[in-house]
Write a protein that holds these residues in place. Structure first.
Motif, PDB file in Angstrom:
ATOM      1  N   GLU A 209     -12.190  -9.723  -6.069  1.00 33.49           N
ATOM      2  CA  GLU A 209     -13.128  -9.458  -4.977  1.00 33.49           C
ATOM      3  C   GLU A 209     -14.285  -8.636  -5.539  1.00 33.49           C
ATOM      4  O   GLU A 209     -14.068  -7.594  -6.160  1.00 33.49           O
ATOM      5  CB  GLU A 209     -12.426  -8.694  -3.857  1.00 33.49           C
ATOM      6  CG  GLU A 209     -13.289  -8.448  -2.637  1.00 33.49           C
ATOM      7  CD  GLU A 209     -12.529  -7.744  -1.518  1.00 33.49           C
ATOM      8  OE1 GLU A 209     -13.142  -7.512  -0.458  1.00 33.49           O
ATOM      9  OE2 GLU A 209     -11.340  -7.425  -1.714  1.00 33.49           O
TER      10      GLU A 209
ATOM     11  N   PHE B 213      -2.935  -1.582  -6.551  1.00 33.44           N
ATOM     12  CA  PHE B 213      -4.192  -2.259  -6.253  1.00 33.44           C
ATOM     13  C   PHE B 213      -5.254  -1.607  -7.133  1.00 33.44           C
ATOM     14  O   PHE B 213      -5.450  -0.394  -7.085  1.00 33.44           O
ATOM     15  CB  PHE B 213      -4.534  -2.084  -4.773  1.00 33.44           C
ATOM     16  CG  PHE B 213      -5.743  -2.851  -4.316  1.00 33.44           C
ATOM     17  CD1 PHE B 213      -5.624  -4.151  -3.843  1.00 33.44           C
ATOM     18  CD2 PHE B 213      -7.004  -2.269  -4.340  1.00 33.44           C
ATOM     19  CE1 PHE B 213      -6.739  -4.856  -3.404  1.00 33.44           C
ATOM     20  CE2 PHE B 213      -8.122  -2.963  -3.910  1.00 33.44           C
ATOM     21  CZ  PHE B 213      -7.984  -4.266  -3.443  1.00 33.44           C
TER      22      PHE B 213
ATOM     23  N   LYS C  38       0.805  -1.222   0.000  1.00 29.92           N
ATOM     24  CA  LYS C  38       0.000   0.000   0.000  1.00 29.92           C
ATOM     25  C   LYS C  38       0.837   1.272   0.000  1.00 29.92           C
ATOM     26  O   LYS C  38       0.329   2.352   0.293  1.00 29.92           O
ATOM     27  CB  LYS C  38      -0.979   0.014   1.189  1.00 29.92           C
ATOM     28  CG  LYS C  38      -1.970  -1.140   1.182  1.00 29.92           C
ATOM     29  CD  LYS C  38      -2.926  -1.078   2.359  1.00 29.92           C
ATOM     30  CE  LYS C  38      -3.887  -2.262   2.343  1.00 29.92           C
ATOM     31  NZ  LYS C  38      -4.793  -2.269   3.502  1.00 29.92           N
TER      32      LYS C  38
ATOM     33  N   ASP D  11      -8.202  -6.153  -8.934  1.00 32.98           N
ATOM     34  CA  ASP D  11      -8.263  -6.713  -7.582  1.00 32.98           C
ATOM     35  C   ASP D  11      -9.677  -6.697  -7.020  1.00 32.98           C
ATOM     36  O   ASP D  11     -10.066  -7.612  -6.295  1.00 32.98           O
ATOM     37  CB  ASP D  11      -7.332  -5.924  -6.658  1.00 32.98           C
ATOM     38  CG  ASP D  11      -5.877  -6.083  -7.057  1.00 32.98           C
ATOM     39  OD1 ASP D  11      -5.291  -7.127  -6.738  1.00 32.98           O
ATOM     40  OD2 ASP D  11      -5.344  -5.171  -7.715  1.00 32.98           O
ATOM     41  N   ALA D  12     -10.443  -5.645  -7.333  1.00 36.06           N
ATOM     42  CA  ALA D  12     -11.788  -5.536  -6.767  1.00 36.06           C
ATOM     43  C   ALA D  12     -12.730  -4.878  -7.767  1.00 36.06           C
ATOM     44  O   ALA D  12     -12.354  -3.936  -8.473  1.00 36.06           O
ATOM     45  CB  ALA D  12     -11.756  -4.737  -5.467  1.00 36.06           C
TER      46      ALA D  12
ATOM     47  N   PHE E 287     -14.188   2.789  -0.003  1.00 30.37           N
ATOM     48  CA  PHE E 287     -13.667   1.428   0.098  1.00 30.37           C
ATOM     49  C   PHE E 287     -12.151   1.445   0.298  1.00 30.37           C
ATOM     50  O   PHE E 287     -11.606   0.734   1.153  1.00 30.37           O
ATOM     51  CB  PHE E 287     -14.032   0.652  -1.169  1.00 30.37           C
ATOM     52  CG  PHE E 287     -13.327  -0.666  -1.328  1.00 30.37           C
ATOM     53  CD1 PHE E 287     -13.735  -1.785  -0.615  1.00 30.37           C
ATOM     54  CD2 PHE E 287     -12.256  -0.792  -2.202  1.00 30.37           C
ATOM     55  CE1 PHE E 287     -13.081  -3.005  -0.765  1.00 30.37           C
ATOM     56  CE2 PHE E 287     -11.604  -2.003  -2.364  1.00 30.37           C
ATOM     57  CZ  PHE E 287     -12.016  -3.117  -1.642  1.00 30.37           C
ATOM     58  N   LEU E 288     -11.462   2.287  -0.467  1.00 29.55           N
ATOM     59  CA  LEU E 288     -10.003   2.359  -0.355  1.00 29.55           C
ATOM     60  C   LEU E 288      -9.576   2.986   0.972  1.00 29.55           C
ATOM     61  O   LEU E 288      -8.563   2.584   1.557  1.00 29.55           O
ATOM     62  CB  LEU E 288      -9.430   3.143  -1.531  1.00 29.55           C
ATOM     63  CG  LEU E 288      -9.531   2.425  -2.882  1.00 29.55           C
ATOM     64  CD1 LEU E 288      -9.205   3.370  -4.025  1.00 29.55           C
ATOM     65  CD2 LEU E 288      -8.613   1.204  -2.916  1.00 29.55           C
TER      66      LEU E 288
ATOM     67  N   GLU F 173     -11.248   2.691   3.775  1.00 30.51           N
ATOM     68  CA  GLU F 173     -11.471   1.634   4.762  1.00 30.51           C
ATOM     69  C   GLU F 173     -10.372   0.584   4.719  1.00 30.51           C
ATOM     70  O   GLU F 173     -10.017  -0.004   5.750  1.00 30.51           O
ATOM     71  CB  GLU F 173     -12.832   0.980   4.519  1.00 30.51           C
ATOM     72  CG  GLU F 173     -14.016   1.887   4.823  1.00 30.51           C
ATOM     73  CD  GLU F 173     -15.332   1.310   4.333  1.00 30.51           C
ATOM     74  OE1 GLU F 173     -15.309   0.191   3.757  1.00 30.51           O
ATOM     75  OE2 GLU F 173     -16.374   1.973   4.516  1.00 30.51           O
ATOM     76  N   ARG F 174      -9.814   0.348   3.534  1.00 31.23           N
ATOM     77  CA  ARG F 174      -8.741  -0.636   3.392  1.00 31.23           C
ATOM     78  C   ARG F 174      -7.372  -0.072   3.765  1.00 31.23           C
ATOM     79  O   ARG F 174      -6.376  -0.785   3.732  1.00 31.23           O
ATOM     80  CB  ARG F 174      -8.710  -1.168   1.958  1.00 31.23           C
ATOM     81  CG  ARG F 174      -9.921  -2.033   1.593  1.00 31.23           C
ATOM     82  CD  ARG F 174      -9.939  -3.329   2.387  1.00 31.23           C
ATOM     83  NE  ARG F 174     -11.123  -4.119   2.128  1.00 31.23           N
ATOM     84  CZ  ARG F 174     -11.194  -5.087   1.212  1.00 31.23           C
ATOM     85  NH1 ARG F 174     -10.133  -5.379   0.467  1.00 31.23           N
ATOM     86  NH2 ARG F 174     -12.308  -5.760   1.042  1.00 31.23           N
ATOM     87  N   GLY F 175      -7.323   1.207   4.088  1.00 26.95           N
ATOM     88  CA  GLY F 175      -6.079   1.783   4.579  1.00 26.95           C
ATOM     89  C   GLY F 175      -5.143   2.347   3.532  1.00 26.95           C
ATOM     90  O   GLY F 175      -3.966   2.599   3.822  1.00 26.95           O
ATOM     91  N   PHE F 176      -5.639   2.577   2.324  1.00 30.20           N
ATOM     92  CA  PHE F 176      -4.780   3.156   1.289  1.00 30.20           C
ATOM     93  C   PHE F 176      -4.613   4.653   1.528  1.00 30.20           C
ATOM     94  O   PHE F 176      -5.594   5.364   1.738  1.00 30.20           O
ATOM     95  CB  PHE F 176      -5.373   2.905  -0.100  1.00 30.20           C
ATOM     96  CG  PHE F 176      -5.219   1.489  -0.569  1.00 30.20           C
ATOM     97  CD1 PHE F 176      -4.087   1.098  -1.263  1.00 30.20           C
ATOM     98  CD2 PHE F 176      -6.188   0.539  -0.295  1.00 30.20           C
ATOM     99  CE1 PHE F 176      -3.931  -0.216  -1.686  1.00 30.20           C
ATOM    100  CE2 PHE F 176      -6.045  -0.774  -0.705  1.00 30.20           C
ATOM    101  CZ  PHE F 176      -4.910  -1.155  -1.402  1.00 30.20           C
TER     102      PHE F 176
END
Length: 220
Positions: free
Chosen positions: A79, A37, A10, A56-57, A97-98, A100-103
């Motif tokens: 995903e 990503f 990341k 990836d998603a 979303f990104l 929340e995923r920590g990007f």
């Protein structure tokens, strides 16, 4: 065009592909160079799959009822995230979303062109996330960044630079532009800082006190 699936930490910006006008393949290739990503929004997946990009998603409300089995046949692993909230745009959902995923950062492509309502909404909505993730929206003619606090960057003389307010922005002070602002106000629809430029090779400095300001680096 392809992007190999590898483990990433990341450090590089994620890549968010919306469903507007496609950009030049060379630009897309540059953004894919460091194996980011990759998140694709809704119906754009078919155009992306045709480019053989590793995704990836996939995220969206999927109101067109896509063939998920076929998508997984062409892209595995992937995903798939269903986001039915109609009070947010697909781009909003992708950015959240990104986050929340920590990007820490994201490059956004295919978010302009085609429908004008989608374009202006996408360009202005990124403002709401400026303090939570670093955002850059790019297409074949523009690079759009929401500013946070003071900004300073080196530019070559004559580089086109536009300051576009989202609503009203007050207390704008600039240095290094051909037409500098000295504690001035810009208001969308009434007065903007469009089509300015770097006065010489060197640093351009921008700061403002109130409001939300977009920096646009544009070219023909």
């Amino acid at each position: 065009m392809s992007s190999h699936h590898i483990v990433r930490d990341k450090q590089e910006p994620a890549l968010l592909i919306a469903n507007g006008e496609s950009c030049d393949p060379e630009l897309l290739g540059q953004l894919l160079e460091w194996n980011p990503f990759v998140v694709v929004l809704d119906n754009a997946i078919w155009r992306v799959l045709d480019l053989e990009i590793k995704v990836d998603a996939l995220l969206g409300d999927f109101d067109y009822q896509p063939d998920f089995e076929l998508i997984r046949e062409r892209q595995y692993p992937i995903e798939i995230i269903h986001t039915p909230d109609q009070n947010k745009t697909d781009l909003d959902k992708g950015i959240e979303f990104l986050i929340e995923r920590g990007f820490p950062a994201v490059n956004i492509v295919w978010a302009t062109g085609r429908r004008a309502d989608h374009t202006i909404t996408n360009m202005t909505n990124i403002i709401r996330y400026k303090d939570r993730i670093k955002l850059v929206m790019v297409d074949d003619h523009s690079k759009i960044t929401p500013l946070t606090g003071s900004f300073e960057k080196w530019y070559a003389k004559g580089t086109p630079i536009s300051l576009i307010p989202v609503g009203t922005v007050g207390g704008i002070v600039t240095e290094g532009l051909t037409y500098n602002l000295a504690d001035e106000t810009l208001t969308l629809g009434y007065r903007t800082g469009s089509s300015n430029e770097a006065a010489q090779d060197g640093f351009v400095k921008i700061q403002y006190r109130t409001g939300d300001l977009l920096l646009m680096e544009c070219w023909d």
